[in-house]
Design a protein around this motif. Sequence first.
Motif, PDB file in Angstrom:
ATOM      1  N   SER A 121       0.842  -1.201  -0.021  1.00 40.68           N
ATOM      2  CA  SER A 121      -0.193  -0.030   0.144  1.00 40.68           C
ATOM      3  C   SER A 121       0.920   1.310  -0.029  1.00 40.68           C
ATOM      4  CB  SER A 121      -0.873  -0.006   1.069  1.00 40.68           C
ATOM      5  OG  SER A 121      -1.708  -1.123   1.518  1.00 40.68           O
ATOM      6  N   VAL A 122       0.298   2.438  -0.636  1.00 45.45           N
ATOM      7  CA  VAL A 122       0.873   3.712  -0.404  1.00 45.45           C
ATOM      8  C   VAL A 122      -0.178   4.677  -0.080  1.00 45.45           C
ATOM      9  CG1 VAL A 122       2.751   3.105  -2.153  1.00 45.45           C
ATOM     10  CG2 VAL A 122       0.597   4.004  -2.839  1.00 45.45           C
ATOM     11  N   GLY A 123       0.435   5.638   0.236  1.00 47.06           N
ATOM     12  CA  GLY A 123      -0.470   6.650   0.783  1.00 47.06           C
ATOM     13  C   GLY A 123       0.078   8.114   1.285  1.00 47.06           C
ATOM     14  N   LEU A 124      -0.662   8.934   1.552  1.00 46.09           N
ATOM     15  CA  LEU A 124      -0.345  10.380   1.694  1.00 46.09           C
ATOM     16  C   LEU A 124      -1.248  10.924   3.100  1.00 46.09           C
ATOM     17  CD1 LEU A 124       1.789  12.564   0.670  1.00 46.09           C
ATOM     18  CD2 LEU A 124      -0.397  13.438  -0.504  1.00 46.09           C
ATOM     19  N   GLY A 125      -0.490  11.397   4.055  1.00 44.26           N
ATOM     20  CA  GLY A 125      -1.170  11.767   5.391  1.00 44.26           C
ATOM     21  C   GLY A 125      -0.617  12.898   5.793  1.00 44.26           C
ATOM     22  N   TYR A 126      -0.592  13.139   7.271  1.00 44.19           N
ATOM     23  CA  TYR A 126      -0.190  14.211   8.147  1.00 44.19           C
ATOM     24  C   TYR A 126       0.383  13.706   9.327  1.00 44.19           C
ATOM     25  CZ  TYR A 126       0.233  18.934   9.166  1.00 44.19           C
ATOM     26  OH  TYR A 126       0.586  20.252   9.737  1.00 44.19           O
ATOM     27  N   ILE A 127       1.467  14.281   9.942  1.00 40.68           N
ATOM     28  CA  ILE A 127       1.820  14.282  11.416  1.00 40.68           C
ATOM     29  C   ILE A 127       1.938  15.475  11.829  1.00 40.68           C
ATOM     30  CG2 ILE A 127       4.203  14.109  10.461  1.00 40.68           C
ATOM     31  CD1 ILE A 127       4.729  12.460  12.828  1.00 40.68           C
ATOM     32  N   TYR A 128       1.582  15.499  13.077  1.00 37.64           N
ATOM     33  CA  TYR A 128       1.674  16.923  13.922  1.00 37.64           C
ATOM     34  C   TYR A 128       2.372  16.623  15.337  1.00 37.64           C
ATOM     35  CZ  TYR A 128       0.895  21.473  15.656  1.00 37.64           C
ATOM     36  OH  TYR A 128       1.212  22.871  16.134  1.00 37.64           O
ATOM     37  N   ASN A 129       3.424  17.216  15.502  1.00 36.63           N
ATOM     38  CA  ASN A 129       4.082  16.954  16.931  1.00 36.63           C
ATOM     39  C   ASN A 129       3.720  18.206  17.652  1.00 36.63           C
ATOM     40  OD1 ASN A 129       5.135  14.671  16.163  1.00 36.63           O
ATOM     41  ND2 ASN A 129       7.219  15.339  15.769  1.00 36.63           N
ATOM     42  N   TRP A 130       3.133  18.200  18.798  1.00 35.02           N
ATOM     43  CA  TRP A 130       2.680  19.362  19.503  1.00 35.02           C
ATOM     44  C   TRP A 130       3.620  19.343  20.778  1.00 35.02           C
ATOM     45  CZ3 TRP A 130      -1.852  19.140  23.528  1.00 35.02           C
ATOM     46  CH2 TRP A 130      -2.021  20.672  24.045  1.00 35.02           C
ATOM     47  N   VAL A 131       4.115  20.454  21.232  1.00 29.95           N
ATOM     48  CA  VAL A 131       4.700  20.579  22.353  1.00 29.95           C
ATOM     49  C   VAL A 131       4.335  21.639  23.492  1.00 29.95           C
ATOM     50  CG1 VAL A 131       7.362  20.991  23.252  1.00 29.95           C
ATOM     51  CG2 VAL A 131       7.014  20.049  21.002  1.00 29.95           C
ATOM     52  N   PRO A 132       3.371  21.095  24.362  1.00 26.20           N
ATOM     53  CA  PRO A 132       2.593  22.072  24.900  1.00 26.20           C
ATOM     54  C   PRO A 132       3.443  22.491  26.353  1.00 26.20           C
ATOM     55  CG  PRO A 132       1.992  19.807  25.460  1.00 26.20           C
ATOM     56  CD  PRO A 132       2.699  19.785  24.286  1.00 26.20           C
ATOM     57  N   ALA A 133       4.432  21.978  26.877  1.00 25.28           N
ATOM     58  CA  ALA A 133       5.403  22.351  27.583  1.00 25.28           C
ATOM     59  C   ALA A 133       6.746  21.696  27.260  1.00 25.28           C
ATOM     60  CB  ALA A 133       4.673  21.855  29.057  1.00 25.28           C
ATOM     61  N   ARG A 134       7.648  22.222  28.029  1.00 27.02           N
ATOM     62  CA  ARG A 134       9.050  21.662  28.041  1.00 27.02           C
ATOM     63  C   ARG A 134       9.024  20.084  28.256  1.00 27.02           C
ATOM     64  NH1 ARG A 134      14.371  23.733  27.900  1.00 27.02           N
ATOM     65  NH2 ARG A 134      15.902  22.466  28.619  1.00 27.02           N
ATOM     66  N   GLY A 135       9.852  19.421  27.495  1.00 28.97           N
ATOM     67  CA  GLY A 135      10.019  18.057  27.808  1.00 28.97           C
ATOM     68  C   GLY A 135       8.647  17.149  27.374  1.00 28.97           C
TER      69      GLY A 135
END
Length: 390
Positions: free
Chosen positions: A260-274
């Motif tokens: 399979s192949v595809g296209l998507g999205y990733i989001y890295n949320w850093v709400p606080a240090r660490g």
Amino acid sequence: MKKILLLIAAAIALSPTASAGGDGLAGIAKKVGTFLDSMSVSGVDRRYIDAPVKPWQLLLKGNINQSDLKITSTLHNAEKMFIFMQGDMTWEPRIKTDPATYAGLWAGYRGYGLGYSWNIGGDNGRILSLGATGGRYGVNMRIHWFDNDHPRLTFTGNALSDITDEGDFVYTPFSFSEETQLGSPIKTRAIFLDGFYLFNGTKCSYAAAYDQSVIQKRSAGSLMAGAMYFHSTTAYDKDINADLILFLNDIGRIKSWQASVGLGYIYNWVPARGLLISGMAIPMLTFCNRYKMWRYDSNLKDLIYTKGMDVIDELDEDDYRLRPSTENAEEIRNSNLKLNVDTRLSVTYEWNDHIFLNAYGQFLNFRYKTDEISGRLNDWYVNASIGIRL
């Protein structure tokens, strides 16, 4: 290209000329380590992504996993076997394992590592995992073995319900479902191999969320391309399972391959240090969906087709004998295009420069279908770990 150059460099280092220089294996390992150190932060924005000082990671892992395997078989003209049935009959064994618990270890250097987990309760399985992640990419492989000897069997069809005064048979829809005990378990091995490429790898890191080889310092997201390969083997072709095989259109073993192949999205949320919370989703189109089936005849089948279901009690289960089918003993087919989805969620907390905590989950779905048989496997797992950098 960098990976190819790395292999060439390693090959040169292992040559007699290079060995004569006195570097030896220690020198080679140092060069490879230096190369991986530079790759981990090559081309990234250090305001968003940084590499820990300590390169080695050792993780103690706990894992909860559940697999849901369903095989659906349609037997046409069921009245040939069962005089009290008419038309198509559907026979469906379903294996939904209890949530299984695993414990294991994972060790790696800058995102390149190997892990193994042992089952401590649930589906009698084992999990082997390998991973390789860089600034913009991630490649993971997971092999899961499990077996089950008490599937839930569901039977549906049109059953004889009445006979009119004129002697006509009346058939009505009938359904029956219960958990049954098999003489020999249904065994499954599944291999999951997936890879990803992040288009915004300068600011968003897959590795920060899923193996902690780098640290995400600020929130960022990225469009991502993904590819996945899936291979599974499901086998129950033992003599004592002749009755199950008979109802599944004589099929006793199934192998499937999917790409399979595809296209998507990733989001890295850093709400606080660490603290890092990461979510990704990739709809995937399965362009290759191929499977192979092995069919079997048996002495049980011979009796039923010659004398009817009344003779089933004449033959003890221990006396069942399988043999390769005289027609289509092995058959390879291609299924239609399918849409699968790969979704993941990860939470990471960097306790300090040396210790970190992580939990992530994944859900996968795979399907195949023909006129006579169809199947699908749902697989999910949640992994929690505590890691130390060395």
